[in-house]
Design a protein around this motif. Structure first.
Motif, PDB file in Angstrom:
ATOM      1  N   LEU A   8       0.877  -1.173   0.093  1.00 54.80           N
ATOM      2  CA  LEU A   8       0.037   0.155  -0.081  1.00 54.80           C
ATOM      3  C   LEU A   8       0.812   1.280  -0.219  1.00 54.80           C
ATOM      4  O   LEU A   8       1.912   1.313   0.741  1.00 54.80           O
ATOM      5  CB  LEU A   8      -0.791   0.151   1.198  1.00 54.80           C
ATOM      6  CG  LEU A   8      -1.883  -1.224   1.679  1.00 54.80           C
ATOM      7  CD1 LEU A   8      -2.432  -1.181   2.927  1.00 54.80           C
ATOM      8  CD2 LEU A   8      -2.816  -1.181   0.562  1.00 54.80           C
ATOM      9  N   THR A   9       0.481   2.305  -0.824  1.00 58.87           N
ATOM     10  CA  THR A   9       0.930   3.664  -0.701  1.00 58.87           C
ATOM     11  C   THR A   9       0.302   4.283   0.623  1.00 58.87           C
ATOM     12  O   THR A   9      -0.536   3.861   1.369  1.00 58.87           O
ATOM     13  CB  THR A   9       0.782   4.534  -1.759  1.00 58.87           C
ATOM     14  OG1 THR A   9      -0.958   4.570  -1.735  1.00 58.87           O
ATOM     15  CG2 THR A   9       1.005   3.658  -3.111  1.00 58.87           C
ATOM     16  N   VAL A  10       1.010   5.386   0.964  1.00 57.72           N
ATOM     17  CA  VAL A  10       0.460   6.271   2.161  1.00 57.72           C
ATOM     18  C   VAL A  10      -0.841   6.625   1.857  1.00 57.72           C
ATOM     19  O   VAL A  10      -1.803   6.233   2.984  1.00 57.72           O
ATOM     20  CB  VAL A  10       1.308   7.490   2.253  1.00 57.72           C
ATOM     21  CG1 VAL A  10       0.648   8.377   3.305  1.00 57.72           C
ATOM     22  CG2 VAL A  10       2.768   7.246   2.609  1.00 57.72           C
ATOM     23  N   LYS A  11      -1.232   6.776   0.876  1.00 57.91           N
ATOM     24  CA  LYS A  11      -2.882   7.375   0.434  1.00 57.91           C
ATOM     25  C   LYS A  11      -3.667   6.057   0.774  1.00 57.91           C
ATOM     26  O   LYS A  11      -4.847   6.120   1.231  1.00 57.91           O
ATOM     27  CB  LYS A  11      -3.085   7.850  -0.770  1.00 57.91           C
ATOM     28  CG  LYS A  11      -2.600   9.367  -0.912  1.00 57.91           C
ATOM     29  CD  LYS A  11      -2.792   9.752  -2.368  1.00 57.91           C
ATOM     30  CE  LYS A  11      -2.195  11.408  -2.162  1.00 57.91           C
ATOM     31  NZ  LYS A  11      -2.378  12.255  -3.493  1.00 57.91           N
ATOM     32  N   VAL A  31       5.952   7.529  10.279  1.00 56.31           N
ATOM     33  CA  VAL A  31       7.079   6.824   9.292  1.00 56.31           C
ATOM     34  C   VAL A  31       8.614   7.537   9.657  1.00 56.31           C
ATOM     35  O   VAL A  31       9.254   6.641  10.034  1.00 56.31           O
ATOM     36  CB  VAL A  31       6.934   7.021   7.803  1.00 56.31           C
ATOM     37  CG1 VAL A  31       8.126   6.510   7.159  1.00 56.31           C
ATOM     38  CG2 VAL A  31       5.517   5.976   7.420  1.00 56.31           C
ATOM     39  N   ARG A  32       8.618   8.523   9.709  1.00 49.87           N
ATOM     40  CA  ARG A  32       9.818   9.330  10.279  1.00 49.87           C
ATOM     41  C   ARG A  32      10.377   8.947  11.611  1.00 49.87           C
ATOM     42  O   ARG A  32      11.543   8.788  11.949  1.00 49.87           O
ATOM     43  CB  ARG A  32       9.844  10.883  10.054  1.00 49.87           C
ATOM     44  CG  ARG A  32      10.100  11.628   8.790  1.00 49.87           C
ATOM     45  CD  ARG A  32      10.151  13.033   8.848  1.00 49.87           C
ATOM     46  NE  ARG A  32       9.187  13.803   9.759  1.00 49.87           N
ATOM     47  CZ  ARG A  32       8.118  14.067   9.418  1.00 49.87           C
ATOM     48  NH1 ARG A  32       7.719  13.669   8.182  1.00 49.87           N
ATOM     49  NH2 ARG A  32       7.166  14.837  10.308  1.00 49.87           N
ATOM     50  N   VAL A  39       8.433   0.522   4.508  1.00 53.65           N
ATOM     51  CA  VAL A  39       9.806   0.675   3.848  1.00 53.65           C
ATOM     52  C   VAL A  39       9.696   1.897   2.916  1.00 53.65           C
ATOM     53  O   VAL A  39       8.776   2.200   2.423  1.00 53.65           O
ATOM     54  CB  VAL A  39      10.016  -0.552   3.104  1.00 53.65           C
ATOM     55  CG1 VAL A  39      10.234  -1.714   3.941  1.00 53.65           C
ATOM     56  CG2 VAL A  39       8.835  -1.045   2.000  1.00 53.65           C
ATOM     57  N   ARG A  40      11.008   2.130   2.178  1.00 58.47           N
ATOM     58  CA  ARG A  40      11.119   3.224   1.175  1.00 58.47           C
ATOM     59  C   ARG A  40      11.874   2.646   0.130  1.00 58.47           C
ATOM     60  O   ARG A  40      12.687   1.917   0.180  1.00 58.47           O
ATOM     61  CB  ARG A  40      12.081   4.367   1.794  1.00 58.47           C
ATOM     62  CG  ARG A  40      11.293   5.363   2.721  1.00 58.47           C
ATOM     63  CD  ARG A  40      12.271   6.409   2.849  1.00 58.47           C
ATOM     64  NE  ARG A  40      11.716   7.595   3.719  1.00 58.47           N
ATOM     65  CZ  ARG A  40      10.869   8.599   3.374  1.00 58.47           C
ATOM     66  NH1 ARG A  40      10.506   8.795   2.093  1.00 58.47           N
ATOM     67  NH2 ARG A  40      10.153   9.193   4.355  1.00 58.47           N
ATOM     68  N   VAL A  41      11.020   2.709  -1.060  1.00 55.73           N
ATOM     69  CA  VAL A  41      11.431   2.407  -2.338  1.00 55.73           C
ATOM     70  C   VAL A  41      11.586   3.555  -3.252  1.00 55.73           C
ATOM     71  O   VAL A  41      10.570   4.059  -3.636  1.00 55.73           O
ATOM     72  CB  VAL A  41      10.837   1.061  -3.022  1.00 55.73           C
ATOM     73  CG1 VAL A  41      11.228   0.814  -4.177  1.00 55.73           C
ATOM     74  CG2 VAL A  41      10.534   0.091  -1.994  1.00 55.73           C
ATOM     75  N   ARG A  42      12.941   3.887  -3.571  1.00 58.33           N
ATOM     76  CA  ARG A  42      13.279   5.032  -4.460  1.00 58.33           C
ATOM     77  C   ARG A  42      12.430   6.105  -4.055  1.00 58.33           C
ATOM     78  O   ARG A  42      11.793   6.919  -4.832  1.00 58.33           O
ATOM     79  CB  ARG A  42      12.689   4.694  -6.028  1.00 58.33           C
ATOM     80  CG  ARG A  42      13.491   3.707  -6.583  1.00 58.33           C
ATOM     81  CD  ARG A  42      13.210   3.483  -7.900  1.00 58.33           C
ATOM     82  NE  ARG A  42      14.334   2.631  -8.835  1.00 58.33           N
ATOM     83  CZ  ARG A  42      14.823   3.115  -9.564  1.00 58.33           C
ATOM     84  NH1 ARG A  42      14.499   3.942 -10.503  1.00 58.33           N
ATOM     85  NH2 ARG A  42      15.695   2.517 -10.403  1.00 58.33           N
ATOM     86  N   HIS A  48       3.407  -2.868   3.955  1.00 63.20           N
ATOM     87  CA  HIS A  48       2.953  -4.407   3.686  1.00 63.20           C
ATOM     88  C   HIS A  48       1.558  -4.380   4.359  1.00 63.20           C
ATOM     89  O   HIS A  48       1.566  -4.279   5.753  1.00 63.20           O
ATOM     90  CB  HIS A  48       4.110  -5.143   4.090  1.00 63.20           C
ATOM     91  CG  HIS A  48       3.606  -6.517   3.773  1.00 63.20           C
ATOM     92  ND1 HIS A  48       3.225  -7.550   4.497  1.00 63.20           N
ATOM     93  CD2 HIS A  48       3.835  -7.351   2.505  1.00 63.20           C
ATOM     94  CE1 HIS A  48       3.010  -8.745   4.238  1.00 63.20           C
ATOM     95  NE2 HIS A  48       3.448  -8.758   2.716  1.00 63.20           N
ATOM     96  N   ARG A  49       0.691  -5.028   3.851  1.00 64.27           N
ATOM     97  CA  ARG A  49      -0.761  -4.859   4.511  1.00 64.27           C
ATOM     98  C   ARG A  49      -0.575  -5.971   5.628  1.00 64.27           C
ATOM     99  O   ARG A  49      -1.417  -5.542   6.651  1.00 64.27           O
ATOM    100  CB  ARG A  49      -1.483  -5.524   3.267  1.00 64.27           C
ATOM    101  CG  ARG A  49      -3.079  -5.702   4.009  1.00 64.27           C
ATOM    102  CD  ARG A  49      -4.112  -6.186   2.888  1.00 64.27           C
ATOM    103  NE  ARG A  49      -4.428  -5.119   2.176  1.00 64.27           N
ATOM    104  CZ  ARG A  49      -5.359  -4.039   2.112  1.00 64.27           C
ATOM    105  NH1 ARG A  49      -5.901  -3.986   3.250  1.00 64.27           N
ATOM    106  NH2 ARG A  49      -5.390  -3.405   1.224  1.00 64.27           N
TER     107      ARG A  49
END
Length: 68
Positions: A8-11, A31-32, A39-42, A48-49
């Motif tokens: 999932l994205t943040v939204k 998250v910070r 996780v951060r990807v690019r 992860h649900r």
């Protein structure tokens, strides 16, 4: 019927789990601060649900920054 998304994205997280009652800024702050498994990807924050479901069942506490 479609499949449930695993990542999932943040939204999407906000919509699916917080029913838009938590601001995007609050989620990014969590998250910070390592309060929510992500996780951060690019440069993109992803969730992860299954990890989020476990996190919520555990009372929303996360002493570990890693996704489990």
């Amino acid at each position: 019927m479609g499949q449930t998304k695993t990542i999932l994205t943040v939204k999407e997280l906000r919509s699916d789990f917080f029913r838009n009652e938590v601001s995007l800024n609050t989620i990014y702050a969590m998250v910070r601060e390592g309060q929510i498994p992500s996780v951060r990807v690019r440069g993109k924050v992803l969730f992860h649900r299954e990890s989020i479901e476990k996190w919520l069942v555990g009372g929303g506490t996360n002493s570990d920054k890693e996704v489990y």
